[in-house]
Write an enzyme that holds these catalytic residues in place. Structure first.
Site, PDB file in Angstrom:
ATOM      1  N   HIS A  24       0.823  -1.221  -0.070  1.00 29.93           N
ATOM      2  CA  HIS A  24      -0.124  -0.097   0.093  1.00 29.93           C
ATOM      3  C   HIS A  24       0.696   1.313   0.126  1.00 29.93           C
ATOM      4  O   HIS A  24       2.160   1.286   0.428  1.00 29.93           O
ATOM      5  CB  HIS A  24      -0.892   0.156   1.324  1.00 29.93           C
ATOM      6  N   GLU A  89       2.530  -0.886   4.540  1.00 33.72           N
ATOM      7  CA  GLU A  89       2.231   0.488   4.421  1.00 33.72           C
ATOM      8  C   GLU A  89       3.468   1.318   4.102  1.00 33.72           C
ATOM      9  O   GLU A  89       4.634   1.051   4.690  1.00 33.72           O
ATOM     10  CB  GLU A  89       1.531   1.230   5.467  1.00 33.72           C
ATOM     11  N   HIS A 127      -2.465  -3.358  -3.395  1.00 33.31           N
ATOM     12  CA  HIS A 127      -3.797  -3.223  -2.973  1.00 33.31           C
ATOM     13  C   HIS A 127      -4.538  -2.904  -4.178  1.00 33.31           C
ATOM     14  O   HIS A 127      -5.862  -3.546  -4.169  1.00 33.31           O
ATOM     15  CB  HIS A 127      -3.646  -1.806  -2.163  1.00 33.31           C
ATOM     16  N   ASP A 137      -3.404   2.137  -4.927  1.00 31.39           N
ATOM     17  CA  ASP A 137      -2.127   1.790  -4.457  1.00 31.39           C
ATOM     18  C   ASP A 137      -1.548   0.804  -4.676  1.00 31.39           C
ATOM     19  O   ASP A 137      -2.075  -0.319  -4.625  1.00 31.39           O
ATOM     20  CB  ASP A 137      -2.262   2.530  -3.042  1.00 31.39           C
TER      21      ASP A 137
END
Length: 219
Positions: A24, A89, A127, A137
């Protein structure tokens, strides 16, 4: 690695263990802002890891637990991606290039995760791959080819068949049912960044090449 626990997690359902790694971007201005959101119990979102632009790695959720990073979506016909994935992330605003230090830290982390969990390079997905109607993303600035050169993701090196229907190839790769335009956009974000316009022979050839590569990993 820094431990920064998030309260937003639960048990993996039906005894599942990680078989995917979902990448992500934070789409926020700083890693500190991302940490605040990922650790806010009212936000009800989290990830297992966050990597800052300077290469700092934070762990927010134990890998044995189910972090809340993927949301609704499917991959290769299976849902509840949170229960069968590790979420990472990346500290990026969604428009800028990914920093060299971030990419190096990500590569080291992926190498470790794939080895420890016995996963193939095809287990690393975007993602946007599993949620093509909702997400974009880590976006078109992310360098998937760089990861593939280190066997940390997949990228086709052999030409594909432009006569094979795009939908068939995308089904084989694992893209979920969605409007054709959304599936094409998600595929291009991953394997043909910058390409726009109607479906082309190049899209079909690239998708067939990716599908053949995925089939190789499944053997």
């Amino acid at each position: 690695m820094k431990w920064h626990p998030s309260p937003n997690f639960g048990p993996r359902r039906t005894g599942q263990s990680p078989s995917l790694i979902v990448l992500h971007y934070t789409e926020m201005t700083s890693p500190e802002a991302a940490l605040r959101r990922l650790c806010d119990h009212q936000a009800e979102v989290s990830s297992h890891y966050l990597i800052g632009r300077d290469g700092t790695l934070w762990q927010l959720v134990d890998e044995a637990q189910r972090a809340w990073h993927a949301g609704a979506g499917t991959w290769q016909g299976r849902d509840d991606i949170n229960s069968r994935s590790i979420g990472i992330e990346l500290d990026n605003d969604g428009h800028s290039p990914f920093s060299a230090t971030l990419m190096l830290a990500l590569e080291n982390q992926l190498r470790d995760l794939l080895s420890r969990w016995g996963l193939p390079a095809s287990a690393v997905i975007a993602h946007s791959d599993m949620a093509p109607t909702r997400k974009v993303d880590p976006g078109p600035r992310f360098d998937w080819r760089r990861l593939a050169l280190q066997n940390l993701a997949i990228w086709p090196t052999q030409p594909g068949d432009p006569a094979r229907p795009l939908a068939d190839s995308l089904d084989t790769i694992g893209y979920p049912p969605a409007p054709a335009s959304d599936r094409l956009r998600a595929f291009r974000l991953r394997f043909a960044p910058g390409h726009k316009g109607p479906e082309s022979a190049g899209d079909r050839a690239q998708a067939d090449a990716v599908a053949r590569l995925c089939h190789t990993f499944e053997k």
